[in-house]
Design an enzyme around this catalytic site. Structure first.
Site, short mmCIF file in Angstrom:
data_model
loop_
_atom_site.label_atom_id
_atom_site.label_comp_id
_atom_site.label_asym_id
_atom_site.label_seq_id
_atom_site.Cartn_x
_atom_site.Cartn_y
_atom_site.Cartn_z
N PRO A 22 46.86 49.02 43.79
CA PRO A 22 46.49 47.64 43.51
C PRO A 22 45.18 47.50 42.74
O PRO A 22 44.64 46.41 42.63
CB PRO A 22 46.39 47.02 44.91
CG PRO A 22 46.08 48.15 45.80
CD PRO A 22 46.75 49.37 45.20
N ASP A 45 44.21 48.34 30.08
CA ASP A 45 44.29 46.89 29.86
C ASP A 45 43.47 46.16 30.91
O ASP A 45 42.84 46.79 31.77
CB ASP A 45 45.74 46.41 29.82
CG ASP A 45 46.48 46.57 31.14
OD1 ASP A 45 45.84 46.63 32.20
OD2 ASP A 45 47.72 46.63 31.10
N LYS A 66 45.55 42.06 27.67
CA LYS A 66 45.87 41.46 28.96
C LYS A 66 44.64 40.99 29.72
O LYS A 66 44.62 40.98 30.93
CB LYS A 66 46.70 42.41 29.83
CG LYS A 66 48.09 42.68 29.27
CD LYS A 66 48.94 43.37 30.29
CE LYS A 66 50.36 43.51 29.83
NZ LYS A 66 50.67 44.71 29.12
#
Length: 83
Positions: A22, A45, A66
């Site tokens: 995560p 990103d 992103k």
């Protein structure tokens, strides 16, 4: 022909996709850390935790989007950059 150029044309490259679950740098695998320590270029990103880049100080760090701060690369462009 430049011998350095000839070598790069005949030596296969290696691409590793490295993530940290995560996004917490403490979740980076040992193999991921090894890949980062040995790489020449890191494409990342805005979803990546940039703290992981400390494992690749020797590499060129290239953000591929992103994050909304520069243009967002298309997937085809990212793949072409890897190749």
């Amino acid at each position: 022909m430049n011998s350095e150029l000839a070598l790069s044309e005949t030596t296969p490259g290696f691409v590793a996709l490295v993530g940290a679950g995560p996004g917490h740098p403490g979740l980076l695998t040992l193999r991921g850390q090894e890949c980062l320590q040995d790489c020449e270029v890191v494409l990342y990103d805005g979803l990546s935790n940039v703290e992981m880049l400390v494992h690749a100080p020797q590499a060129v760090h290239q953000c591929v989007g992103k994050h909304g701060q520069s243009r967002i690369w298309k997937q085809g462009e990212i793949i072409a950059e890897m190749i």
